[in-house]
Structures are given as structure tokens and as C-alpha cells.
Enzyme design. Structure first.
Site, PDB file in Angstrom:
ATOM      1  N   GLU A  33      -9.684  -9.957   6.503  1.00 60.97           N
ATOM      2  CA  GLU A  33      -8.329  -9.954   7.504  1.00 60.97           C
ATOM      3  C   GLU A  33      -7.550 -11.315   7.521  1.00 60.97           C
ATOM      4  O   GLU A  33      -8.580 -12.135   7.884  1.00 60.97           O
ATOM      5  CB  GLU A  33      -8.321  -9.187   8.964  1.00 60.97           C
ATOM      6  CG  GLU A  33      -9.227  -8.003   8.622  1.00 60.97           C
ATOM      7  CD  GLU A  33      -7.591  -6.809   8.059  1.00 60.97           C
ATOM      8  OE1 GLU A  33      -6.573  -7.233   7.981  1.00 60.97           O
ATOM      9  OE2 GLU A  33      -8.605  -5.455   7.855  1.00 60.97           O
ATOM     10  N   HIS A  34      -6.028 -11.152   6.621  1.00 57.79           N
ATOM     11  CA  HIS A  34      -5.844 -12.409   6.478  1.00 57.79           C
ATOM     12  C   HIS A  34      -6.330 -13.277   5.646  1.00 57.79           C
ATOM     13  O   HIS A  34      -6.905 -14.808   5.996  1.00 57.79           O
ATOM     14  CB  HIS A  34      -5.350 -13.269   7.765  1.00 57.79           C
ATOM     15  CG  HIS A  34      -4.973 -11.656   8.512  1.00 57.79           C
ATOM     16  ND1 HIS A  34      -3.167 -12.239   8.110  1.00 57.79           N
ATOM     17  CD2 HIS A  34      -4.934 -11.297   9.662  1.00 57.79           C
ATOM     18  CE1 HIS A  34      -2.411 -11.825   8.805  1.00 57.79           C
ATOM     19  NE2 HIS A  34      -3.230 -10.652   9.175  1.00 57.79           N
ATOM     20  N   ALA A 123       1.832   1.268   8.634  1.00 57.66           N
ATOM     21  CA  ALA A 123       0.339   1.482   9.652  1.00 57.66           C
ATOM     22  C   ALA A 123      -0.683   0.946   8.866  1.00 57.66           C
ATOM     23  O   ALA A 123      -1.706   0.673   9.185  1.00 57.66           O
ATOM     24  CB  ALA A 123       0.404   2.714   9.372  1.00 57.66           C
ATOM     25  N   GLY A 124      -0.066  -0.681   8.315  1.00 59.40           N
ATOM     26  CA  GLY A 124      -1.414  -1.320   7.895  1.00 59.40           C
ATOM     27  C   GLY A 124      -2.265  -0.514   6.223  1.00 59.40           C
ATOM     28  O   GLY A 124      -3.196  -1.271   6.310  1.00 59.40           O
ATOM     29  N   LEU A 125      -1.638   0.658   5.896  1.00 55.43           N
ATOM     30  CA  LEU A 125      -2.346   0.971   5.077  1.00 55.43           C
ATOM     31  C   LEU A 125      -1.243   0.138   3.972  1.00 55.43           C
ATOM     32  O   LEU A 125      -1.659   1.652   2.456  1.00 55.43           O
ATOM     33  CB  LEU A 125      -1.987   2.232   4.715  1.00 55.43           C
ATOM     34  CG  LEU A 125      -3.069   3.116   6.474  1.00 55.43           C
ATOM     35  CD1 LEU A 125      -3.115   4.404   6.070  1.00 55.43           C
ATOM     36  CD2 LEU A 125      -4.234   2.127   6.476  1.00 55.43           C
ATOM     37  N   SER A 127       1.461   0.927   2.278  1.00 57.18           N
ATOM     38  CA  SER A 127       2.470   1.710   1.658  1.00 57.18           C
ATOM     39  C   SER A 127       2.864   0.348   0.406  1.00 57.18           C
ATOM     40  O   SER A 127       3.745   1.459  -0.194  1.00 57.18           O
ATOM     41  CB  SER A 127       2.824   2.127   2.706  1.00 57.18           C
ATOM     42  OG  SER A 127       4.275   0.898   3.270  1.00 57.18           O
ATOM     43  N   GLU A 160       6.269  -8.929  -4.193  1.00 56.08           N
ATOM     44  CA  GLU A 160       7.145  -8.609  -3.035  1.00 56.08           C
ATOM     45  C   GLU A 160       6.848 -10.210  -2.513  1.00 56.08           C
ATOM     46  O   GLU A 160       7.630 -10.007  -1.433  1.00 56.08           O
ATOM     47  CB  GLU A 160       5.382  -7.891  -2.322  1.00 56.08           C
ATOM     48  CG  GLU A 160       5.312  -7.935  -0.728  1.00 56.08           C
ATOM     49  CD  GLU A 160       4.144  -6.682  -0.083  1.00 56.08           C
ATOM     50  OE1 GLU A 160       3.960  -6.432   0.628  1.00 56.08           O
ATOM     51  OE2 GLU A 160       3.881  -5.665  -1.163  1.00 56.08           O
ATOM     52  N   ASP A 172      -4.039  -5.742  -1.521  1.00 57.16           N
ATOM     53  CA  ASP A 172      -3.274  -4.833  -1.699  1.00 57.16           C
ATOM     54  C   ASP A 172      -2.888  -3.909  -2.765  1.00 57.16           C
ATOM     55  O   ASP A 172      -2.956  -2.968  -3.523  1.00 57.16           O
ATOM     56  CB  ASP A 172      -1.485  -4.847  -0.450  1.00 57.16           C
ATOM     57  CG  ASP A 172      -2.258  -4.872   0.622  1.00 57.16           C
ATOM     58  OD1 ASP A 172      -3.136  -5.495   0.963  1.00 57.16           O
ATOM     59  OD2 ASP A 172      -0.981  -5.635   1.073  1.00 57.16           O
TER      60      ASP A 172
END
Length: 923
Positions: A33-34, A123-125, A127, A160, A172
Site C-alpha cells: 500500500e502506497h 471502495a478501494g477496488l 473502479s 488519471e 491499478d
């Protein structure tokens, strides 16, 4: 299905059928994460939710889009500039993809586009990445762009970053493009290299739980965290936090400030967790993988500040659910709630199907509102042993805390061996009492009359030293994990190390199984091949010089064909002082870099000895930095060793400036001087008892920080540890001395007995052999075992010819490292031939067949090459009978060439000389 939803939505909206359909999955990041935008590694996995884009061509140059999930539409021309929608949302992700494609030179056509998704936004998935990749895929197909898959991910990320304005990393979009069913995807976010790793494990399911807390990267603190990481990288003077070592972060804590320090600490630790998690997945070790996921959440919550109460609640609930993996098996949780000023205590018991095996771990949660100091966890207290009716018939495997500490099997009809040294061992231990037997880290208890036994040991060891002991009268085992009085703040928690209890038919199976578990948990790093070499120590001692080194080097260079040794190691005696490692003394006038170059020119790899965690009282280092010593009492340094005619003090490795100095020493030795092998000696010093700069660091943690610093500075070079506390060393060294020093005498002479170690721990060939035989199970699991050096000379030694042969046989049968330490120019051709003869015998470790039957095993068996060694440890000739482990038509004595034809299942050797042996090849 999502595809059907998109197709039907397209027909309903545009009254025709779509011509193309593009789908992209969401992803869950298992760990990492991060780390992505910090240039590190991540380990995502595609989920069965995603986004579908159905498309058909239009005659004009308009991209007309309808989002089913929001019942909203949008349109813009694809031949001019795409304008960012001020209201944000899904429109900018579609427009951003079109904008970057146009900016990259691709020609777009007018399309009707319907988007449907079942991955919850916010939701942290990911999208957003699924939406970008699905839209890019639809545009690629409908406009015949033929965009490479790598570029689709790259361009979607640009959309993005540049159009939406979110500084996300590459994870992602890469996961959306390259995600594969039943696989995780290890991604290097700097090089964008990828490795699919299978994640199809029986009885293991990844469950994604919706916390119902929505987030938007645009509106969240995501960009703020990215800016904070960038600021931390600038303070540390690295391109990205991936390039920082943990000791760099610790050393810069004051300059970073507490917030940036915490952000940086999370990233560098998370990067290490990702690599360990990938290794656990490759080996199918879901137990280790699960624990790393728990650790990642705790780091995100405490150091990175990106959790929330809802998510923390879900994590805590998951911990209480039976069957949730902290590894394979089910976890039963026993809890004593806090109250009345007492902290809450919890015991996790992991149970495993089809195996009489359990793992225990204790936890303390401090809800008292005041700091709590924790000395020790008794993870198992008075566990009853039912392996036989007569405890005095039992045998106890006593393991020492470092390589010189005696390791042996004791009969429980006597008493424990007191091996407590005043300096070189931990003071923490239970009170001595009659019938109590103590072992460091691991023990095995066996009853020869029933054939039942139990192996008990800690399979994690990075944070706390540990001990296990047997109380004969009560027939119980107790296991303690030492927290050394660290302080737990209000609201914080602390856990013990993890204890495995394995009920086995015999410890000969239990100890190797324990070694496998410890290796998996700690990420062991054994070398891929068993090394060989020459060392200066056991002949020249501290009397080495440049001239002596070159004499031995030239002989080896001239005889490379028959003596293909790999490393040439310069031992103690080159340095100006203990601690002044970068200043050679006058015996090395051309310096150590020059000498390393000569070694390489002669076809060998240079190696160098250091005792990096010591500084002598007469050293320049101590004169300049007396405050760097661990304190025995305030203002009085703790003596870790007395040698070289002086007291030697332990370096305080909780000081950032000490770690920075250590890193500089090893970067110089390895990268500037060119040594490819370092032997680090007396390393226990970093873990001795004493007062440290940071009182909230345990002895194990202080030691591990020091060893991690050496590991990072040395990179992929070979590290041999000597004097290492066993547990905290796993995963950081490649080779390990496993016994006391060999010596040119069989038993220690009176002159050196009773110094700072038990007589069984002082240099002597028999003492070294004893430990080597009892630690066979470590070899090629935790590291390469180093049984210490061959001494083949027939002069300037008190060893008999039989004792030399026995030492040589033990080293060969250990399968471990094989280094000779003689004056090679003075060795006879016959003794040089012995070295050439035993070099090929390196490999697997022989099993001591009678480990729990005798004080020192008499028979070693190595099935891989059919070798059987038989010994006489007595001081007089005896008849020795050896059982033949497998059927053999012929038995050949490798030392004499004599052949035996077995007439039964045993062979008897009459009048085997004292301290002599047979080395037999069964065929």
C-alpha cells in the site's frame, strides 16, 4: 453477467447492438500500500468485479457516452481539445482517456459508448482504473488503433495523472490490463516489470469486505500523502522512498520530523513486506502471507494514517473469526479482558488439520490509560508433557543462544548443565532449580522407552529473544518470549514471538520440520551452493601480513586444478584496532583494496573478517565516540568481550549514527575495496544486556537493526556470521558458524578453562564437533552450516592423526562450508591430497542416527550419497558396531580403501583408535 448488462444497456439506450465490447477488472491490492508511487513493488490481484464498455461507431466525430450506473450521459468531439468537466466524476475518466490518446497521436472516431460496472466506486477496488482501461480497450478496438497492452496501461495512468489530476502509481492500470485468474501480480512500479504468482490455494479464499466508507482519490488525502512521501525522499536525498534503507530513515528522524518519519518508515517496511509476501506465495506458505497482511494494516493505520474506525473494526472482527488466515489452519482466540487497571491479554492458538501441530502467540492490548512496561510473555506456561511415565528416562535437547554456546542432549536423570557466562549470554532466564532444564529458542524432549517426543520452539525471532524449559518434577514445558521491559503506550498493543509445538514420533523429524517453519517465517537466505575456501586464522592467528597472504595465495593459484577453492579469506590481524576496520596496520602496506585485487587476479574471490559490533578500549573509534557503547551502568560501558589485551565494548545499535557508520564501513569493504565475502564475528555483542540510547528497543531488535544494516550495505555478497544469536540472524546471513572454534588440540587445556564461557563453549576440536553434530538440521534451511575449518597439518598441532581425520570426517559429513586453515606452503603433498579428496563431499547434512541415545552421536548417515561415518569418542581403543541403515552389497572405507562385505545388518570394527573414525561408502 456484467457483459450482458452493458450490451442490453447499449441496445436500450441507442436502439441498436454494439459492435465491440471491452471489459476490465477491478483489483484488490493484497499488500504493497502506497509503495507504487514511491517506485516500489506491489502485489495486486484482479477481482471478479469490474467495468464493461460496449461501443458502436458513429458517422460524426462525437464520442457520446452513457453511464448506466449513474443514469448520466456526456458527449464531446474527438477531433479537438477535450475539456475537463468541472463537476469531476466519471466523465473526466472517459474524457481523460480520449485526451491522452489524442495527445499520443492516435486518431479517434465518433462512437456511442455505454459503460456498466459492478465494482463499487470509492471502495478501494480501483473502479477508476477499470473504467479507464475498459474505455481505452473499446476505443482501441473500435478505432483500429492496435495499442500494445503495456501502452494501454501507461496511457490510462496518464489520463488519471494528467487529466483527472490524481497522482496515482502504475499499479491499478497494470492490474486491470494484466490481471490473471487465480494469480496475484507482482509489479515493480519503477521498471514496470511484472511476475504473475499463482494464488490457487486449496481452502483459501480472498474475501473483500465493503466497509461502506466511500472515498474519492480526488477528494481524499491521497495527493497529500504522495506529497509527504516526496518531501521525505528529498530529505533523505533519494529519488524515491523505494531507494531508502530503514537505517537511513532512522538516522534522519530528527530532520524528517515525526510525520514524514512515519510516512517514510511505512513505505520502506512495506516494500520489504511485499517481497516477503511474494516469496511466501511462491512457496505456498499462507501462514506467513497472512501475518504480513496483518502487519501491513497496522503500519497503514499507525504510520501512514490512512485507516478509519470502520476499517479498524472490520480488521479486529476478522481476527476473532475462526478460519480467518493468519496462515493455514484455524485460529482459536482465548481472551482475558482488561479491567481494574490491567491490560487485556489474548492467546491465539492456530490448529492444523491432519497434523499434531499448533502455533501459539500472546498479545497485550493496553487499554489502561497509562503506559505499561512488558518484560516477558509466557506464551506457554506449564504445558503438561505426556510422553512417558518416567521423566528421569527422558532426554532433553539443549540449544545454545549463539554458535559458541554448547548445544547437546542431556539425560533427565541428572541436572541441567550450567552454561551461563558472565558476559556472552543473556541474563534473562528462569531461576535455577533442581530438575529444570533450559534451552534457547527451541528444544526437543524425547522418551526412548516409549518412542514419543515433542519439539517446541519459536518460529519467529526478529523482535524478542526466547527460551523454553522443562520442569522434570511437574512434567511441564514453559516457553518465554522476552520483551525486555519495552513500554506499551495507552491504546497500543504488543505481541510475543510465535511458538510452534510439534508432537512427533522422533525429534530427528521434529527438528528439521521446526527448521523449515523458522526458515519460512524469517525468510531464510541460504546460499545456492556450498562454498569452499581458505582462511588465515587457525595457523597464523593475528600474525598475518601481506607477505604471508601472498605466499598462500600463490600456492593455491598454482594448484587450482586439484584445489578448486572458491574464497580466500583474510582473518583477524589486518586492522589497526578493534573498531578501526578501515585502517590497515603496518603489515599491509599496500592496503586491503590492492590485496583484494591480487586475490581476484589469481582466480579466487576475496573475503575479509571483521568484528563490526565491537570497539576496543584502545581503538580510535572508542576514543572518538565513547557514547556509542551500550552502557552497563550510566557512564560505564558494557564489556562484551575481553580479547586483544583489552576490554571490548558493544556498539549501541539503537543509535542512528552508529548504523550510519556501520553501513559506511561495509560499503567501503564491499564496494570500494572489492571483498565478495565478509565474515562478521562476535556479533552477539549487539544483543547483550545493557542500557541503550533507545530504551524501547529489545535486544533482538537492536541486534537485527545492526545485521540489517550490514546486509543492505553488502548487497548480494556472501555474509558468514560468527557468534550470532541464532533466531534473529535468520534471513540476513548466508552462512553460520554453528559451534565453538576448532583448535589444534582435542579438549581445552587447563590454561583456558573457566574463562567467560562454559568449558564446553571454549575453543577445542571436540567442543566444535559436538555442536556441529547437534545442529545438523539448520544446514541449507536457515543458512549454510559452517562447521569451522579443517586443520590438516601434521606438525605444530596437538591433534593426533586420528583426531585430524575425525575432524575432517565431521566437516565433510556436515555437508557444510569447507575452509582449510593451514600454512599451505608447509602442508605435505599427502595432506594437500586429503583436502582435494574431501572437497567434493560438500552437500547435504548427515543425520546423527543416535542423537538421543548418547552424549555425542556415534553414527552419521547421509542418504543422498550413501555415506556412513562411525566414531569412537572414548579415550581408549574400543570395538564399535555400526548398524547399516540400508541394504548394501559392499562397504568401502574411504580413508583406507579397505572393502567389507556385510554379512548381517551391522558391521563391527575392532579396536577403533581413541577419537578415531570410519568413513564408509555403501554401495
Amino acid at each position: 453477467m456484467l457483459a450482458d448488462t452493458a450490451v442490453e444497456g447499449f441496445r436500450s439506450r441507442f436502439r441498436r447492438s454494439p459492435q465491440w465490447l471491452s471489459l476490465a477488472p477491478g483489483r484488490v491490492n493484497l499488500i504493497g500500500e502506497h509503495t507504487d508511487y514511491n517506485g516500489g513493488h506491489v502485489l495486486p490481484m484482479a477481482v471478479d468485479l469490474g467495468v464493461a464498455a460496449a461501443a458502436a461507431r458513429r458517422d460524426d466525430g462525437v464520442l457520446r457516452t452513457f453511464a448506466l450506473d449513474f443514469d448520466e450521459d456526456d458527449s464531446f468531439a474527438v477531433e479537438g481539445e477535450v475539456i475537463r468537466a468541472p463537476e469531476g466524476g466519471w466523465r473526466n475518466y472517459v474524457g481523460g482517456v480520449a485526451a491522452v490518446l489524442l495527445g499520443a497521436g492516435y486518431r479517434l472516431r465518433g462512437l456511442d459508448l455505454v459503460i456498466a460496472g459492478d465494482v463499487p466506486p470509492g471502495a478501494g477496488l480501483s473502479s477508476s482504473a477499470a473504467l479507464e482501461v475498459a474505455v481505452a480497450g473499446a476505443l482501441d478496438a473500435a478505432c483500429a488503433l492496435r495499442i500494445p497492452k503495456d501502452d494501454i496501461a501507461r496511457l490510462a495512468r496518464r489520463a488519471e495523472n494528467e487529466f483527472v489530476g490524481v497522482g496515482c502509481g502504475a499499479m491499478d492500470q497494470l492490474a486491470a490490463v494484466f490481471g490473471r485468474r487465480d494469480h496475484a501480480l507482482l509489479i515493480d512500479c519503477r521498471s514496470l516489470g511484472m511476475e504473475p504468482i499463482p494464488f490457487a490455494v486449496a481452502d483459501v479464499t480472498v474475501v473483500v469486505v465493503d466497509s461502506a466508507v466511500r472515498r474519492s482519490l480526488e477528494a481524499s488525502a491521497y495527493n497529500q500523502r504522495r506529497d509527504e512521501c516526496g518531501a521525505a525522499a528529498r530529505v533523505l536525498d533519494v529519488e524515491a522512498l523505494r531507494d531508502a534503507a530503514e537505517e537511513d530513515v532512522e538516522a534522519a528522524r530528527g530532520r524528517l520530523g515525526e510525520m514524514l518519519y512515519c510516512r517514510a518508515r511505512h513505505v520502506v517496511r512495506e516494500e520489504a513486506r511485499v517481497m516477503r509476501a511474494a516469496a511466501a506465495l511462491r512457496s505456498g506458505d499462507m501462514e506467513a502471507f497472512g501475518r504480513l497482511m496483518w502487519e501491513s494494516h497496522e503500519s497503514l493505520r499507525d504510520d501512514f494514517g490512512v485507516s478509519c474506525p470502520e476499517l479498524d473494526l472490520l480488521v479486529n472482527l476478522a481476527r476473532d473469526v475462526g478460519g480467518v488466515l493468519q496462515g493455514r489452519g484455524r485460529v482459536v482466540r482465548l481472551r482475558r479482558r482488561g479491567g481494574g487497571g490491567e491490560p487485556a491479554l489474548t492467546l491465539d492458538v492456530a490448529l492444523y488439520e491432519n497434523r499434531p501441530f499448533t502455533v501459539l502467540q500472546s498479545h497485550l492490548d493496553n487499554a489502561t490509560g497509562r503506559p505499561v512496561n512488558v518484560q516477558a510473555f509466557h506464551v506457554m506456561h506449564g504445558g503438561p508433557l505426556r510422553i512417558g511415565p518416567k521423566p528421569r528416562a527422558w532426554r532433553f535437547y539443549k540449544h545454545g543462544w549463539q554458535n559458541w554456546s554448547p548445544t547437546l542432549v542431556l539425560g533427565c536423570d541428572g541436572e541441567d548443565l550450567d552454561v551461563r557466562p558472565p558476559v556472552a549470554g543473556p541474563a534473562t532466564r528462569p531461576p535455577r532449580k533442581r530438575g529444570r532444564f533450559l534451552s534457547e529458542l527451541v528444544t526437543a524432549v524425547f522418551d526412548p522407552t516409549t518412542g514419543l517426543g515433542v519439539t517446541t520452539g519459536f518460529i519467529s525471532a526478529a523482535d524478542q529473544l526466547s527460551q523454553v524449559w522443562l520442569d522434570r518434577g511437574r512434567r511441564t514445558l514453559t516457553a518465554a518470549s522476552y520483551a525486555d521491559g519495552v513500554q506499551v503506550a495507552p491504546g497500543a498493543a504488543l505481541s510475543s514471538e510465535r511458538l510452534a509445538v510439534d508432537i512427533t514420533s522422533h525429534p530427528l523429524q521434529g527438528l528439521p520440520a521446526y527448521g523449515d517453519a523458522l526458515a519460512r517465517e524469517m525468510g531464510a537466505a541460504p546460499w545456492p551452493h556450498v562454498v569452499s575456501g581458505w582462511s588465515s586464522w587457525y595457523y597464523y592467528w593475528q600474525g598475518i601480513s601481506e607477505k604471508v597472504i601472498l605466499e598462500n595465495l600463490e600456492l593455491l593459484a598454482a594448484r587450482r586444478a586439484e584445489l578448486p577453492l572458491e574464497y580466500f579469506q583474510i582473518d583477524d590481524g589486518y586492522q589497526a584496532g578493534i573498531g578501526d576496520w578501515l585502517t590497515p596496520n603496518e603489515k599491509f602496506p599496500r592496503g586491503m583494496a590492492w590485496l583484494a585485487g591480487r586475490i581476484r587476479e589469481r582466480g579466487l574471490k576475496p573475503g575479509l573478517w571483521l568484528a563490526p559490533f565491537l570497539m576496543g578500549a584502545r581503538s580510535r573509534l572508542y576514543a572518538e565516540h565513547p557514547e556509542w557503547a551500550v552502557q552497563h551502568k550510566p557512564g560505564r560501558p558494557a564489556v562484551a568481550h575481553i580479547n586483544w589485551g583489552q576490554e571490548c565494548y558493544a556498539l549501541d545499535c539503537t543509535r542512528p549514527e552508529v548504523l550510519a557508520w556501520l553501513g559506511g564501513v561495509f560499503r567501503t569493504v564491499v564496494h570500494e575495496w572489492g571483498y565478495e565475502y565478509v565474515k562478521i564475528d562476535f556479533t552477539y555483542a549487539a544483543a547483550i544486556d545493557g542500557i541503550r540510547h533507545d530504551p524501547n528497543v529489545t535486544r533482538a531488535q537492536a541486534y537485527r537493526r545492526a545485521l540489517e544494516t550490514v546486509r543492505r550495505a553488502a548487497g548480494g555478497r556472501f555474509i558468514l556470521g560468527c557468534g550470532n544469536p541464532v533466531g534473529p540472524s535468520v534471513g540476513l546471513i548466508n552462512g553460520m558458524r554453528i559451534g565453538p572454534d576448532v583448535a589444534p588440540y582435542w579438549r581445552p587445556p587447563e590454561s583456558i578453562r573457566g574463562l567467560d564461557r562454559s568449558d564446553l563453549g571454549v575453543p577445542a576440536t571436540l567442543n566444535a564437533i559436538r555442536n556441529v553434530l547437534h545442529r545438523w538440521w539448520m544446514h541449507r534451511r536457515l543458512w549454510l552450516n559452517d562447521p569451522d575449518c579443517l586443520m590438516l597439518r601434521d606438525s605444530e598441532t596437538a591433534l593426533s592423526e586420528d583426531e585430524v581425520q575425525t575432524l575432517t570426517t565431521v566437516i565433510a559429513m556436515s555437508g557444510g562450508m569447507m575452509l582449510d586453515s593451514d600454512s599451505l606452503p608447509r602442508l605435505s603433498p599427502e595432506r594437500l591430497a586429503v583436502l582435494a579428496k574431501v572437497l567434493p563431499l560438500r552437500g547435504e547434512a548427515a543425520v546423527p542416527l543416535d542423537l538421543f541415545e548418547r552424549d555425542i552421536p556415534q553414527a552419521l548417515w547421509r542418504e543422498s550419497d550413501g555415506l556412513l561415518a562411525v566414531f569412537n569418542w572414548a579415550d581408549e581403543p574400543v570395538d564399535v558396531t555400526a548398524a547399516i541403515p540400508v541394504g548394501a552389497a559392499r562397504v568401502t572405507d574411504l580413508w583406507t580403501g579397505e572393502e567389507h562385505i556385510p554379512r548381517s545388518e551391522t558391521l563391527t570394527f575392532h579396536d577403533l583408535p581413541p577419537h578415531g573414525c570410519k568413513l564408509l561408502k555403501l554401495s
